[in-house]
Structures are given as structure tokens and as C-alpha cells.
Write a protein that holds these residues in place. Sequence first.
Motif, mmCIF file in Angstrom:
data_model
loop_
_atom_site.group_PDB
_atom_site.id
_atom_site.type_symbol
_atom_site.label_atom_id
_atom_site.label_comp_id
_atom_site.label_asym_id
_atom_site.label_seq_id
_atom_site.Cartn_x
_atom_site.Cartn_y
_atom_site.Cartn_z
ATOM 1 N N ARG A 95 21.791 41.380 38.085
ATOM 2 C CA ARG A 95 22.947 41.854 38.870
ATOM 3 C C ARG A 95 23.765 42.861 38.082
ATOM 4 N N LEU A 96 23.932 42.654 36.796
ATOM 5 C CA LEU A 96 24.676 43.622 35.995
ATOM 6 C C LEU A 96 23.943 44.951 35.895
ATOM 7 N N ASN A 97 22.624 44.907 35.719
ATOM 8 C CA ASN A 97 21.848 46.152 35.652
ATOM 9 C C ASN A 97 21.924 46.917 36.962
ATOM 10 N N GLN A 98 21.933 46.192 38.088
ATOM 11 C CA GLN A 98 22.109 46.852 39.390
ATOM 12 C C GLN A 98 23.476 47.518 39.468
ATOM 13 N N ALA A 99 24.490 46.825 38.953
ATOM 14 C CA ALA A 99 25.847 47.383 38.978
ATOM 15 C C ALA A 99 25.930 48.644 38.129
ATOM 16 N N PHE A 100 25.277 48.621 36.969
ATOM 17 C CA PHE A 100 25.288 49.807 36.110
ATOM 18 C C PHE A 100 24.579 50.976 36.791
ATOM 19 N N GLU A 101 23.438 50.705 37.416
ATOM 20 C CA GLU A 101 22.692 51.766 38.092
ATOM 21 C C GLU A 101 23.475 52.332 39.273
ATOM 22 N N ALA A 102 24.232 51.470 39.965
ATOM 23 C CA ALA A 102 25.010 51.918 41.129
ATOM 24 C C ALA A 102 26.349 52.533 40.736
ATOM 25 N N GLY A 103 26.686 52.477 39.467
ATOM 26 C CA GLY A 103 27.955 53.049 39.013
ATOM 27 C C GLY A 103 29.166 52.226 39.390
ATOM 28 N N GLU A 104 28.985 50.914 39.585
ATOM 29 C CA GLU A 104 30.117 50.059 39.938
ATOM 30 C C GLU A 104 31.080 49.943 38.753
ATOM 31 N N ALA A 105 32.350 49.822 39.080
ATOM 32 C CA ALA A 105 33.357 49.616 38.028
ATOM 33 C C ALA A 105 33.395 48.127 37.692
ATOM 34 N N LEU A 106 33.127 47.800 36.436
ATOM 35 C CA LEU A 106 33.083 46.410 36.006
ATOM 36 C C LEU A 106 34.315 46.091 35.166
ATOM 37 N N ASP A 107 34.895 44.959 35.443
ATOM 38 C CA ASP A 107 36.101 44.525 34.736
ATOM 39 C C ASP A 107 35.715 43.417 33.757
ATOM 40 N N PHE A 108 35.447 43.798 32.498
ATOM 41 C CA PHE A 108 35.070 42.838 31.469
ATOM 42 C C PHE A 108 36.341 42.216 30.897
ATOM 43 N N ILE A 109 36.515 40.915 31.097
ATOM 44 C CA ILE A 109 37.758 40.243 30.715
ATOM 45 C C ILE A 109 37.440 39.166 29.680
ATOM 46 N N ARG A 110 37.837 39.414 28.467
ATOM 47 C CA ARG A 110 37.653 38.431 27.399
ATOM 48 C C ARG A 110 38.877 37.525 27.371
ATOM 49 N N PHE A 111 38.651 36.226 27.398
ATOM 50 C CA PHE A 111 39.765 35.284 27.507
ATOM 51 C C PHE A 111 40.737 35.425 26.342
ATOM 52 N N ALA A 112 40.222 35.603 25.134
ATOM 53 C CA ALA A 112 41.110 35.717 23.973
ATOM 54 C C ALA A 112 42.092 36.866 24.127
ATOM 55 N N ASP A 113 41.670 37.940 24.798
ATOM 56 C CA ASP A 113 42.559 39.089 25.026
ATOM 57 C C ASP A 113 43.488 38.844 26.211
ATOM 58 N N ALA A 114 42.947 38.259 27.276
ATOM 59 C CA ALA A 114 43.737 38.072 28.506
ATOM 60 C C ALA A 114 44.863 37.062 28.319
ATOM 61 N N TRP A 115 44.685 36.100 27.417
ATOM 62 C CA TRP A 115 45.726 35.083 27.226
ATOM 63 C C TRP A 115 47.021 35.661 26.686
ATOM 64 N N ALA A 116 46.971 36.828 26.066
ATOM 65 C CA ALA A 116 48.213 37.445 25.581
ATOM 66 C C ALA A 116 49.144 37.763 26.736
ATOM 67 N N ALA A 117 48.579 38.149 27.875
ATOM 68 C CA ALA A 117 49.388 38.477 29.050
ATOM 69 C C ALA A 117 49.521 37.297 30.009
ATOM 70 N N TYR A 118 48.479 36.461 30.070
ATOM 71 C CA TYR A 118 48.468 35.326 31.002
ATOM 72 C C TYR A 118 48.154 34.046 30.227
ATOM 73 N N PRO A 119 49.166 33.402 29.662
ATOM 74 C CA PRO A 119 48.934 32.191 28.862
ATOM 75 C C PRO A 119 48.249 31.101 29.680
ATOM 76 N N PRO A 120 47.404 30.300 29.030
ATOM 77 C CA PRO A 120 46.701 29.237 29.758
ATOM 78 C C PRO A 120 47.650 28.153 30.255
#
Length: 640
Positions: A484-509
Motif C-alpha cells: 500500500r505504501l509503494n502504491q501511494a508513492f507511485e500515485a504521488g499521495e501525500a503521506l503524513d509520517f507521524i512519529r509518536f516521540a515527536d507528536a507528544w511535544a504538541a499533543y501529550p499522551p
Amino acid sequence: MISRQYKAIFFLLFLAFGRFARLPALDFTLRPRPFLLIPQGEVADLYAMGYGGDLLFDLDVSSILTNPWGLGYSLGLEGAFIYADLAQGAEGDIQIYSAGAGARLFGYPLSRLALSLDGAFGLSQAIQHYGHQEDGSAASWYWRAGAEAGFRFAPFFTFALNGGYRYYHNERRDGALYQGLYAGLTFQFTLSTKKAAGLRLELIQEEPVYPLFLSLYQRNGAGTLRISNYETAEIRNVRVSFRAGQYTSSEISCGNIGFIGRGRHAELPLYADFSPALLNFTEDGRILGEVVIRYTFLGSERTAVISSTVRVVNRNAYRWGDNASLAAFVSPTAPAPLEYAKYVVGLARSKRRTGLNQNMQFSLWLYEGLLTAGLRQSAGSNRVTDIDSIQFPSETLAFRSGNAVDIGLLYANTLESSGIPAAIIPLEDDFMVLYSLGISQAAADSLFTNIENLLVINDEMWMPLSMANFNNGFMNSWEGGSKRLNQAFEAGEALDFIRFADAWAAYPPVVPPVEAQSARPEEGALNRRVDTAFGIYIATELEPKIGALEAQLGANPGAASFNQLGLLLLRANRPEDAKPVFEQAASYGSAAGMVNRGNLSLLDKDFTGAEAWFTQALGLNPENAAAKNGLAQMALQRGE
């Protein structure tokens, strides 16, 4: 009997009073002003000092058309009379009657200090006496300009000193009939169409409060507070805070406002220090809060506490927007997922496979453990954006069921609880959970036939797993995720890669108050599932590399190739086949082959053989750290 004419007059007055009572909060001022006159200019030699008075009636326009500067401005009507004797040595006087329209700009730099500038223009009529003769001049025009400074005793009464300049035109000779300075007193009475009603509050919420983001409302407004001043005068130094009993941990400031004029309003964001009690909302509802307004009124401190209800949605409600906010659902310290992760990782450590990536081993055990414990993705649409209610991982663990997002967040939670960095990629038709292998792209080449099935982020390898394929097991989930990811890359889809360690700075658990027993998969059943999954991995990822390397060695044998083949056989759980291969590498003078062969002897508790292999490696290189470490491990196991 009252005549019809009087009845009509009374009826019109009644209508006028009714209209007046329905007006918005308007201020009117009535200002009688006695003053003295000092003639100036061309009339200074004609007249002695005079006196007079005027009566002014103003409408405070600024109570209708507000401004951000806190200044007042009014329009009104005035009538005046002045009298002055002729200069010394002449018998006679002058009397002037005038009426006109004026404007005033005023303000209160201090609570009791009133300052204003005003002016007027209108018509005048003069009567002059020379001896016993009376001479009435033609109607003409006049203007005046002045200022006032006064003390406000009460909102409805101000006493002031006034002064300025007046000019009355002479139509007969196109010059000044009278002009000069004036100074006097002002008695200002303020009237209003509305009675004082203190402060009023309106809470404007464009959207309800989401318990998931309870900590964010300390710096992001949960709504807008509109504070209206219906005191009898302006208020200053306004300090606003909010509290809501058990639903807030403290009373938090919403901000300060320097000045709010009478009849005007000001707005502040509603900040709140919500407590975990907000997570008890399992249905949409409201909480009763209190807005505390502290302010200064004419030099005195006052406090108003006004109740306000705040709309709150249930704790599972979610509005798609910033996908990083999904990180708030995942807490590494949530009790139930943490207990599950500890139990399963403990089993994985006891059956750890030599040569395989540790993060991959643990993640596979965690995945298959959820399936063994009976968790399944519920049937339904896989369209992620159709989901507006998301379970917390503890709830999914308790229910043993959930949609793709619910299952994905639970799995990510177990990864983070195990110390494995996790990330997500929300797609329209799938929900991807990724975990870091903790290795570079070069290291991944020896573990995987095709690294296109992995995601490379800053030379860090991540394995993508499709939660739409969760029920089909770890390997199928990985295969579905990579496709599914390779299909998304081939289709040029915008992917939102969200790493939890980074996201917790803005959205605490957030950890909800969910009483859920941790899932403990049956050990035997879990072992069988894990063995099957690793068998598939070995057959698809390692066996093709082993076959290719064996063919290469048949044509071009070498120390490095034999050592690499031995490592692949170890990873494929074939240690007995790896032993002669490492011996072949050692025969070509490979110190790495000797150390690897020594490690296998150490695993078999063959301490004599292990010592011989490590010593042989040190004979080639006395500083070989791996060989030294092998001897140290051997001594430790022997109890030396």
C-alpha cells in the motif's frame, strides 16, 4: 375635560417615552456652565469683563460606535447667554443669545479624573444698549472651542473647570461683534437609558471541548469570553480567570484587559486547566464553570463570579484535522498496555533468536500476542476518515475488538511501552503502524531480500504494518503495508509520517480512567503463532539470500562470503549448518569466522572449544575486542 389637542400631546409623549426606554444603553449628559468673559482682539477696548452661562445636552455617541482606545465622543445641542458692560467711561451693555450644535471628545485617564475637548457652532442674536437706546443686531453665527478638567464624584456627577475661546460674528461690518476668553465651572449630570446591571458574560464556543486534548486548553482557547460592562462607569485593570470545580486542576488566567468603557464589551480566550476528571465523560454533555472577573471601578476593587456552562464531547470523540493529535491516545505508561507488553516481551527474551533484529522479534511477538489473546479488527469500512470515535488502547484491550485505528493505536502503544519507537501513517483506506528496526539501510541488506518493503527515514529503517490486514497475522500485515505504501508513492499521495516521540511535544499522551485487565495470551498458542510467522519470514527473506550466496561461493569462495553465509544460516535458525561454514571462513584466516564459531561453542557450553576459537582469533589480532569479550563471557559462565 381634557381637549383633544392635549390628549394627542400626551399620546405622543407616551410613545416617545416608550421608544426612549427601548433604546440600547445610551448615555446623555446635561451640563450647566456659568463662566466669566475676558474680551480679546478688536473688541477688547469696547467691553469690560462679562459673564454668562450655557446649558449643554449631549448624546454619548461612543456608547453606540465603540472604539479600541477607550475614548468617548458625543454630539449635542447647547444654548447660551452672555452679558458684558461697555468699557469704563461709556454707558451701556451687550447681551447675546445663542444656540448651536456641538461635539465633544472626552476620556478618563484616571478613575476620577475627567478630561475633555469640545466645540460648537450655531446662530446668535445680540441686543446692545447705548445709554437708554436699544439696538438689536441682525442674527449671525458664532463658534466656540474649549476644554474641561474635572473630578468625578460619582458616575452620574462630575464637577469640572472649563475654559476656552468664543467668537460672535457681526453681520453689519463683517467682523467680530464679540470675542474673548471664557473660564468657569461645569456641573455635569450623566443620565442613561438603562440601569446599572454589573457585568455580563457570554461564552462563544465554535466547537465543544475534546477531553482528549485536555492539557492543550491551557494555551489554546476552548472558546471566547465576551465581557460586557453594564456598570455605571468604565472598568479598569480587568483580570479574568476560569475554574470548574473537580473538572479543573486550578484556576487559570484567561488574560487581562486594561479598560472597558460603559456599555462596551471586550473579548478574551477561555483558557482552562482541565483535570483528568474530564475523561469520565462517556457521553456528550456540559460542565458548569465559573468565570472570575476582578476589576477596578472608580478606584475600588471589585470581583464578579459568573457561572458559565461549557460544552464537552465524550472522551472518545475525535475530529480529523492534524493527524499528529492521534498521539494523545497513546501513552507508554498506560497500565493495561504496559502490563501486556512486559509479559509478552518477557516471553520473547526467553526465546530470543540469535542473529535476528531485536526490535523485529519483539514487535512480531507483540503483534501475534494480541491475536492470540483474541483481539480482532471489527468488520466494517476501512475508510479512516469515516471514524469519528476512537477507543483508547486500554479500551480496545478490554473489548478485544476495534476498527483499524483502534487496533493500530493499541499496537503502537505496546511498541512504545516496550521501548520500540513507533509511528503512524493515516491513509484514506488504511491505517499504517510503523516501528523502527533501529538499524541503517546497509545493515538491513543482510536481513531482508528486498528493502523496498521497508521505509527509510534519515537512514533509519522502519517496517510498515497494515492494520486493515491485522486479522491475517504479522507477515501478511507487513506485506499489505509495504504494497500500500509503494502504491501511494507511485500515485504521488501525500503521506503524513507521524512519529509518536515527536507528536507528544504538541499533543501529550492521555490515560483515561479505564479499569481493564491486561490480556495474557496463552504461552503455548503464542509460541506456535510466532514460530509460524518466523518460518514465513525465513522462507521469504533469508532462504533466497542463502541460496544466492551458496551459488556465489561455489564459483568464488572467500573468507568474507563464508562468514556472511554463516550469519544468514544463524538468522534462519540453522546453527548446526552454520558451524562448518564458520570453520570454512576460519580456514581462510577470518578472525570474524573464528569468533562466530567460538560463540556457537559457547552456546553449546563447549568451553574448551570456545576458548580455542577465541584464542586463535587473538593470535591473529591481540586487540580483537569480540574475542576478548567471548573469553570474558566464557569465564563468567564457568564461574571463574
